[in-house]
Write a protein that holds these residues in place. Structure first.
Motif, PDB file in Angstrom:
ATOM      1  N   LYS A   1       1.187  -1.481  -0.372  1.00 54.31           N
ATOM      2  CA  LYS A   1       0.191  -0.147  -0.006  1.00 54.31           C
ATOM      3  C   LYS A   1       1.224   1.530   0.002  1.00 54.31           C
ATOM      4  O   LYS A   1       1.309   1.778   0.710  1.00 54.31           O
ATOM      5  CB  LYS A   1      -1.144   0.104   0.787  1.00 54.31           C
ATOM      6  N   ILE A   2       1.015   2.347  -1.204  1.00 57.82           N
ATOM      7  CA  ILE A   2       1.809   3.317  -1.143  1.00 57.82           C
ATOM      8  C   ILE A   2       0.477   4.395  -1.602  1.00 57.82           C
ATOM      9  O   ILE A   2      -0.556   4.516  -1.835  1.00 57.82           O
ATOM     10  CB  ILE A   2       2.561   3.137  -2.333  1.00 57.82           C
ATOM     11  N   GLU A   3       1.064   5.481  -1.116  1.00 57.28           N
ATOM     12  CA  GLU A   3       0.054   6.574  -1.536  1.00 57.28           C
ATOM     13  C   GLU A   3       0.244   6.785  -3.390  1.00 57.28           C
ATOM     14  O   GLU A   3       1.039   6.658  -3.390  1.00 57.28           O
ATOM     15  CB  GLU A   3       1.239   8.206  -1.039  1.00 57.28           C
ATOM     16  N   ALA A   4      -1.107   7.111  -3.524  1.00 53.62           N
ATOM     17  CA  ALA A   4      -1.013   7.516  -5.195  1.00 53.62           C
ATOM     18  C   ALA A   4      -0.639   8.780  -5.708  1.00 53.62           C
ATOM     19  O   ALA A   4      -0.860   9.559  -4.509  1.00 53.62           O
ATOM     20  CB  ALA A   4      -2.602   7.070  -5.578  1.00 53.62           C
ATOM     21  N   PRO A   5       0.249   8.824  -6.532  1.00 51.01           N
ATOM     22  CA  PRO A   5      -0.134  10.050  -7.754  1.00 51.01           C
ATOM     23  C   PRO A   5      -1.221  10.543  -7.568  1.00 51.01           C
ATOM     24  O   PRO A   5      -1.643  10.220  -8.388  1.00 51.01           O
ATOM     25  CB  PRO A   5       1.588   9.268  -8.493  1.00 51.01           C
ATOM     26  N   ARG A   6      -0.624  12.174  -7.878  1.00 49.31           N
ATOM     27  CA  ARG A   6      -1.492  12.671  -8.196  1.00 49.31           C
ATOM     28  C   ARG A   6      -2.527  12.420  -9.972  1.00 49.31           C
ATOM     29  O   ARG A   6      -3.798  12.101  -9.772  1.00 49.31           O
ATOM     30  CB  ARG A   6      -1.314  14.441  -8.565  1.00 49.31           C
ATOM     31  N   GLU A   7      -1.385  11.564 -10.581  1.00 42.24           N
ATOM     32  CA  GLU A   7      -2.402  11.948 -11.714  1.00 42.24           C
ATOM     33  C   GLU A   7      -3.018  10.583 -11.424  1.00 42.24           C
ATOM     34  O   GLU A   7      -3.978  10.800 -12.321  1.00 42.24           O
ATOM     35  CB  GLU A   7      -0.993  11.676 -12.902  1.00 42.24           C
ATOM     36  N   LEU A   8      -2.132   9.691 -11.085  1.00 42.27           N
ATOM     37  CA  LEU A   8      -3.368   8.437 -10.767  1.00 42.27           C
ATOM     38  C   LEU A   8      -5.034   8.868  -9.618  1.00 42.27           C
ATOM     39  O   LEU A   8      -5.563   8.093 -10.645  1.00 42.27           O
ATOM     40  CB  LEU A   8      -2.226   7.439 -10.313  1.00 42.27           C
ATOM     41  N   ARG A   9      -4.246   9.695  -9.274  1.00 38.60           N
ATOM     42  CA  ARG A   9      -5.807   9.566  -8.186  1.00 38.60           C
ATOM     43  C   ARG A   9      -6.531  10.630  -8.922  1.00 38.60           C
ATOM     44  O   ARG A   9      -7.784  10.201  -9.640  1.00 38.60           O
ATOM     45  CB  ARG A   9      -5.576  10.205  -6.934  1.00 38.60           C
TER      46      ARG A   9
END
Length: 336
Positions: free
Chosen positions: A224-232
């Motif tokens: 589980k990792i933080e989603a990049p802005r573009e992906l979100r």
């Protein structure tokens, strides 16, 4: 045609006047007019024949040309109203006696037009009908004719949809119905496939929703990792398209497209980060190792018969031993 708005002052024959009066009584009181006829003519239970000039409900029905059951429905309606103080009790009425009658709008509160209405099942149906804001008589009529209900469901999509929603509402409080419905689905291959497809689509939508709303992604290896802005943002875009679908539209294809797009972006995110890529490969290796360990631990030689084992089993174990030894050697060479 006669002018209905002009004032007619001519004399009216008695038969017409009598019809008009009878019509007025029924218009004002509804079924109470007929209930009064029964109440003042039918002998109450417990009274002997010689105690009153009234007759039995069966005899009254014969004279009326209808069923005794129908007569008793009027009788019971009057009885309940008398208990509520709305009308006189039977004993206070004599044949031919007129009394002031309640308004017609309260008649249906006392009269059960069907025998089912006086049963516990009928009471439950009536209560549900009132909660839905409809007349109990309508719901009771449907309950007494399941064949007609089936025909309406088969022929009319709107009726079928109403039945589906009602069943879903009932499932929460009816475990037996829920069990039977599940069994029906399991027995039908087409339904099983449809349920599996919907479940898969639901899981895919939930995967995209978690990224859009929580800003976290789960990698193929389970990290589980933080989603990049573009992906979100891409997840939010696909999710908005799915949420805007009408109730009748299939979400399966939209869910598949959203899931595939987001998963591809997740893979690119992992591959573009060297450190994350190493962690992902390590996590995959650990997952595979744990699965292999669990499977091997399930193998047991306890209490086994000698004739259970074959040469092929031994050969496979020896091959596995060699593969494990090679794997250990390769890892040792890398970590040293």
């Amino acid at each position: 045609m006669a002018d209905e708005t002009s004032e007619d002052t001519s004399e009216v024959s008695e038969p017409i006047a009598e019809d008009a009066r009878a019509f007025g009584v029924y218009a004002r009181t509804g079924g109470w007019a007929f209930a009064l006829m029964v109440a003042r003519s039918v002998r109450p239970g417990g009274q002997a024949v010689g105690e009153t000039p009234k007759i039995s409900a069966r005899r009254f029905s014969e004279l009326a040309g209808c069923s005794a059951e129908r007569v008793m429905r009027y009788y019971k309606a009057w009885d309940k109203a008398a208990d509520d103080g709305l009308v006189p009790h039977f004993e206070a009425l004599a044949p031919g006696q007129d009394v002031e009658l309640p308004d017609s709008d309260v008649w249906l509160s006392y009269y059960a037009s069907r025998s089912i209405a006086v049963s516990p099942r009928g009471h439950a149906i009536s209560a549900a009908a009132e909660a839905e804001g409809i007349r109990p008589t309508k719901a009771l009529e449907v309950a007494e004719n399941p064949t007609a209900l089936r025909a309406a469901i088969l022929a009319d999509p709107g009726t079928a949809e109403a039945a589906r929603k009602a069943l879903m509402d009932r499932l929460e409080e009816d475990p037996a119905l829920r069990t039977e419905l599940v069994r029906d689905i399991v027995r039908a291959d087409d339904l099983k496939k449809a349920v599996a497809a919907e479940a898969k689509a639901g899981d895919r939508v939930e995967y995209v929703r978690q990224i859009a709303e929580n800003g976290q992604i789960k990698t193929p290896a389970g990290q589980k990792i933080e989603a990049p802005r573009e992906l979100r943002e891409e997840a939010e875009r696909h999710l908005s398209l799915i949420d805007e679908l009408d109730d009748g539209e299939e979400a399966g294809e939209w869910a598949r497209e959203a899931y595939d797009t987001v998963r591809e972006l997740v893979t690119k995110t992992v591959e573009s980060d060297p450190d994350l890529r190493v962690k992902e490969r390590r996590a995959k290796f650990y997952n595979s190792l744990q699965k292999a360990t669990k499977v091997f631990e399930e193998l047991t030689l306890d209490d086994a018969e000698d004739d259970v084992y074959e040469d092929d089993m031994l050969k496979r174990l020896e091959d596995l031993q060699q593969a494990i030894a090679s794997c250990i050697s390769a890892i040792q060479a890398k970590v040293q």
